[in-house]
Design a protein around this motif. Structure first.
Motif, PDB file in Angstrom:
ATOM      1  N   LYS A 168     -27.217  11.002  30.639  1.00 59.92           N
ATOM      2  CA  LYS A 168     -26.282  12.126  30.791  1.00 59.92           C
ATOM      3  C   LYS A 168     -26.216  12.569  32.248  1.00 59.92           C
ATOM      4  CE  LYS A 168     -24.869  16.439  28.631  1.00 59.92           C
ATOM      5  NZ  LYS A 168     -25.161  17.433  27.568  1.00 59.92           N
ATOM      6  N   GLU A 169     -27.351  12.571  32.923  1.00 64.82           N
ATOM      7  CA  GLU A 169     -27.365  12.927  34.342  1.00 64.82           C
ATOM      8  C   GLU A 169     -26.542  11.947  35.162  1.00 64.82           C
ATOM      9  OE1 GLU A 169     -31.873  14.886  34.277  1.00 64.82           O
ATOM     10  OE2 GLU A 169     -31.511  12.953  35.258  1.00 64.82           O
ATOM     11  N   GLN A 172     -23.039  13.026  35.021  1.00 66.01           N
ATOM     12  CA  GLN A 172     -22.855  14.214  35.854  1.00 66.01           C
ATOM     13  C   GLN A 172     -22.823  13.856  37.339  1.00 66.01           C
ATOM     14  OE1 GLN A 172     -26.254  16.305  34.294  1.00 66.01           O
ATOM     15  NE2 GLN A 172     -25.063  17.336  32.710  1.00 66.01           N
ATOM     16  N   GLU A 176     -19.617  14.363  39.906  1.00 73.45           N
ATOM     17  CA  GLU A 176     -19.778  15.123  41.155  1.00 73.45           C
ATOM     18  C   GLU A 176     -19.312  14.322  42.367  1.00 73.45           C
ATOM     19  OE1 GLU A 176     -23.914  16.064  41.054  1.00 73.45           O
ATOM     20  OE2 GLU A 176     -23.681  17.579  39.478  1.00 73.45           O
ATOM     21  N   THR A 275     -17.357  10.830  29.128  1.00 75.64           N
ATOM     22  CA  THR A 275     -16.491  11.956  29.464  1.00 75.64           C
ATOM     23  C   THR A 275     -15.150  11.416  29.936  1.00 75.64           C
ATOM     24  OG1 THR A 275     -18.304  13.436  30.066  1.00 75.64           O
ATOM     25  CG2 THR A 275     -16.187  13.890  31.062  1.00 75.64           C
ATOM     26  N   GLU A 289     -15.887  15.886  26.395  1.00 69.26           N
ATOM     27  CA  GLU A 289     -17.288  15.582  26.691  1.00 69.26           C
ATOM     28  C   GLU A 289     -18.129  15.810  25.444  1.00 69.26           C
ATOM     29  OE1 GLU A 289     -18.828  18.125  29.755  1.00 69.26           O
ATOM     30  OE2 GLU A 289     -17.749  19.857  29.007  1.00 69.26           O
TER      31      GLU A 289
END
Length: 289
Positions: A168-169, A172, A176, A275, A289
């Motif tokens: 999941k990170e 993210q 970003e 996502t 998401e």
């Protein structure tokens, strides 16, 4: 056909080209002259299309919330498929996977060492300690949306939980790194670097995709930097960020018996979150998401 400065803009805004997309197109042309892959205009979603895709995406997110409230040990993956089908059609939409290139179910349920495209079945029972990816895609009035989540079934061991968290990170970190007029490889580098820093690998053979007007559109989205797939990120582009993060090596194999399910070659665990997003003038808009 090349537009003149005073012609009506190609986007349908009714404005003169010089007041609308002339500068926008010039940026794309400059990147192309520098040898970068650039998106075709048909990949850039109009405001009207975006709003209709948002409506599809709201149902898609609702499906995953519906599953999240009910998934538990002892449930079969066929029961998950039923939840997805009934919720989707109950909201006036259609499950995109059902019948897609012959896929037999409404959702993909990929457990433990299954990387993606697991097929729901009455004989497959979720048990304590499993990790499972539920991948949901929705068609509403011809507009497509897509997302997946990982679920830990009951108490899972520390390493499985860590893999799910780091996967999941990775999503993210990738989001970003996305910026309008940046490059796809910037996103891929952020994803891959975070996975490798945690001792994991990212699958190269399977990636994300454009979406919105079709289930799978260009561009192909790779999560390991790759020059041939490095595309200019332009406002209006819509695609998925869905790296498949493996506990062991990045190699995978196709289950030829069912023709769909991809598994890790070394039998170790794999995790994936998906996502769907829109590149905007000042960043990104998360749609599902």
């Amino acid at each position: 056909m090349k537009l003149g400065r005073n012609d009506d803009c190609w986007c349908g805004s009714g404005k003169k080209y010089k007041k609308c997309h002339l500068g926008f197109d010039s940026k794309i042309e400059q990147a192309q002259m520098e040898g970068m892959l650039v998106p075709d205009r048909k990949l850039l979603k109009t405001p009207d299309q975006v709003e209709k895709i948002r409506q599809s995406a709201r149902i898609n997110t609702g499906v995953l919330d519906h599953v999240a409230e009910r998934i538990q040990p002892g449930m079969t993956t066929a029961q998950i498929d039923k939840l997805v089908y009934e919720y989707t059609v109950g909201h006036g939409a259609v499950p995109a996977p059902l019948g897609y290139q012959g896929f037999p179910k409404s959702v993909c349920t990929s457990i433990n060492n299954e990387v993606c495209h697991g097929i729901p079945d009455e004989a497959i029972v979720l048990k304590e300690g499993d990790i499972v990816n539920v991948d949901v895609s929705t068609i509403l009035d011809g507009y497509f949306s897509d997302a997946s989540r990982m679920f830990c079934i009951g108490a899972v061991d520390e390493e499985a939980a860590r893999l799910v968290r780091v996967a999941k990170e990775c999503v993210q970190r990738g989001i970003e790194a996305i910026r309008p007029w940046g490059s796809m490889n910037e996103m891929a580098e952020a994803v891959n670097a975070h996975a490798e820093a945690n001792g994991y690998s990212v699958v190269e053979e399977i990636g994300g995709h454009g979406i919105g007007l079709e289930f799978h559109e260009d561009p192909y989205v790779c999560y390991v930097p790759c020059e041939e797939n490095d595309m200019l990120l332009v406002p209006g582009m819509m695609f998925t960020v869905e790296p498949m993060v493996n506990q062991g090596g990045r190699e995978v194999w196709l289950d030829e018996e069912n023709g769909w399910t991809i598994r890790t070659s070394d039998g170790k665990l794999s995790a994936q979150w998906e996502t769907m997003l829109l590149v905007t003038e000042d960043g990104v808009e998360i749609l599902t998401e």
